[in-house]
Design a protein around this motif. Sequence first.
Motif, PDB file in Angstrom:
ATOM      1  N   HIS A 463       0.906  -1.280   0.107  1.00 56.68           N
ATOM      2  CA  HIS A 463       0.006  -0.060  -0.028  1.00 56.68           C
ATOM      3  C   HIS A 463       0.936   1.268  -0.096  1.00 56.68           C
ATOM      4  O   HIS A 463       0.445   2.064  -0.698  1.00 56.68           O
ATOM      5  CB  HIS A 463      -0.946   0.023   1.219  1.00 56.68           C
ATOM      6  CG  HIS A 463      -2.089   1.012   1.063  1.00 56.68           C
ATOM      7  ND1 HIS A 463      -1.879   2.273   1.554  1.00 56.68           N
ATOM      8  CD2 HIS A 463      -3.319   0.858   1.014  1.00 56.68           C
ATOM      9  CE1 HIS A 463      -3.070   2.972   1.392  1.00 56.68           C
ATOM     10  NE2 HIS A 463      -3.867   2.267   0.828  1.00 56.68           N
ATOM     11  N   GLU A 467       1.036   4.080  -2.754  1.00 59.95           N
ATOM     12  CA  GLU A 467       0.854   5.669  -2.488  1.00 59.95           C
ATOM     13  C   GLU A 467       1.930   6.562  -3.304  1.00 59.95           C
ATOM     14  O   GLU A 467       1.894   7.407  -3.736  1.00 59.95           O
ATOM     15  CB  GLU A 467       0.926   5.577  -1.180  1.00 59.95           C
ATOM     16  CG  GLU A 467      -0.575   5.227  -0.591  1.00 59.95           C
ATOM     17  CD  GLU A 467      -0.469   5.470   0.979  1.00 59.95           C
ATOM     18  OE1 GLU A 467       0.683   5.864   1.647  1.00 59.95           O
ATOM     19  OE2 GLU A 467      -1.535   5.479   1.886  1.00 59.95           O
ATOM     20  N   THR A 526      -7.105   6.928  -2.937  1.00 58.28           N
ATOM     21  CA  THR A 526      -7.684   5.859  -2.327  1.00 58.28           C
ATOM     22  C   THR A 526      -8.144   5.039  -3.419  1.00 58.28           C
ATOM     23  O   THR A 526      -8.055   3.773  -3.220  1.00 58.28           O
ATOM     24  CB  THR A 526      -8.959   6.515  -1.448  1.00 58.28           C
ATOM     25  OG1 THR A 526      -8.318   7.324  -0.409  1.00 58.28           O
ATOM     26  CG2 THR A 526      -9.677   5.310  -0.705  1.00 58.28           C
ATOM     27  N   LYS A 530      -6.834   1.171  -3.512  1.00 59.11           N
ATOM     28  CA  LYS A 530      -7.831  -0.161  -3.398  1.00 59.11           C
ATOM     29  C   LYS A 530      -7.932  -0.814  -4.575  1.00 59.11           C
ATOM     30  O   LYS A 530      -8.083  -1.941  -4.393  1.00 59.11           O
ATOM     31  CB  LYS A 530      -9.031   0.638  -2.705  1.00 59.11           C
ATOM     32  CG  LYS A 530     -10.198  -0.482  -2.402  1.00 59.11           C
ATOM     33  CD  LYS A 530     -11.387   0.591  -1.953  1.00 59.11           C
ATOM     34  CE  LYS A 530     -12.550  -0.705  -1.584  1.00 59.11           C
ATOM     35  NZ  LYS A 530     -13.775  -0.140  -1.285  1.00 59.11           N
TER      36      LYS A 530
END
Length: 590
Positions: A463, A467, A526, A530
């Motif tokens: 994750h 990012e 996000t 995701k």
Amino acid sequence: MASAATMVSSDPKIWVVDDCLPVEFVAMVNNAFEDGTAQCQVVKKPNGRELLARNIDFDVKHELCQEVFGRISDLCGIPAAMPFSHFMVSEVWASGQDAHLDHVNVDDVNAEKLCFLDLTRQSSCEADPRRVVPTVSIALYFNAVGGIRFPSASCAQTIAAKAGRMVIFQNYDDEARPSHKDSAAHYGVYFEKLPRRVLIMGILANETPQFTADPRQRGAKTEALIYCAGTKRDPLYHDNPSYDTYKTPEQIAERLRADQKEEEFLRRQEQQTRKPLKLDMIVTLDIQRKDGFCSVEGRNLHGTLLCNLSCSQAMTVNELRGQVKQEADPDDLTNLMLCLPDGQLLTQEHDGTMLARWSVESQPVEAPPEARLEMNNLYGSFLKALYTMFEVTHSGSWPTVVRPVLEKVDPWYALFFLTYITLVVFAVIRVVTALFLKETLASAENDADMAMENSRRVAGETHRKLEDLFVAADEDGDGSLSPEEFVTAMSLPSVQRFLNSLDVSIRDCGPLFDILDDGDGVITITEFCKGLMQLKGQARAIDLVVLQHENKKLLRECERINKTLHTLTKAMKVPAMQRSESQLQYSRLA
């Protein structure tokens, strides 16, 4: 050498002399048989009886032989005259012998040396007056097999053979001459499987010599002549002494015919004057000593088991004879004779001795050589036994190394192996296995927790990397990716390698942008993180279930919309006057 002379019977007078023969003489005779030079031959006696014998002639001039005959002459109180140059010792296998009196043909003896003999004082055969009963008969034994039996003797009826033993018995009472003593009838005890070594002798005289073990107690010597029965030409035939002169074949044939007539006469006379004698039953005893007791097995000459007794070591031979008689011959049909496995008879002189003297320590039966070799390979040393027990414990093939022990050594070893296998193999090993399994399951459970923690850690790192990728792709820094920025970033080789490491394959950026976008035309951080995390790897079962659930919801929604449209369509087709009612119904449905 001191001689132990014992009178064992008074009717007839029988003496047993032990230790009279020189040990060297006995050894010389036995060695002559042991070297195997003498050949066995089947001898058929005049009465039809057959026996197997080995015969060896010895030279009288030998120093030991002269010493032996000198001692015999001193014991019997006769001159040491030996009218023969050789004598014969025989080794005999036979099944039995009839009771008889010894006879000798005086024509076989040198007339010059026998001129003193008065035939009127000798018991002779009616068919041949020259065939007489000797005054004294002598038997010399060279091994402890068999013996001699006097069925009508007053006391000791059976005398066991013994190496170096001499048995001397009288055939006359001088007051009753020329009649002989019927009680002097005797026969030898033979075995078919054990040979008896014996030398048969006799003394011809007009009166019975004065027998004594101490020559100082004797008066003048009795005029007599000693002879030995049997030669290689006529083995063990008491009628033919071993002298230098022999009869012609015609004379021998005539003498045999006379013997047959005499034997027939004696047989008829015995049947008329005496009740039939009991048959002999020789019982061979195997006496094993163990734990203060004696195990006694008695078998006949054919090997049939007659008795199996458990006795105290302090039991005497006489008491044992009574028990064996009760077991083997309760009807008292035979003369019971006890014998040891080596052929030695247990006679009345042994009645007072205890069984412990004749017993041997019980020994386990030895296994065959093949079984002993197999046991040595399996258990012959500490390391071999250790390896075998390791196989028993862990290989699972324990019957292959346990069953040979039970079948070839002793079945009682089953107690040890069953106990060991039950406690160690089926209990201890199973417990140890359970402990290992428990630890393995516990380790697996810990591994599952660690795997979940590791999965969360990897997901967090992924994750963060996504990012970082989003920030690098956002060129204008507005916090969202436009289609142009997304396509530009996804086209970079470094980005594609990174996504491939996440198991995300990018073939067309346009559809991927539409998948990640929620409909506003841009992708937020996000949505980017995701969406790519969901696209990582292959489709999971939970994803399929969720997709199926969403499809069912869409299907139900579509069916509801379809039903509503169908109602509206019907409402549009009704007349105007009914439209208000339809609208009211639609409003209710809505």
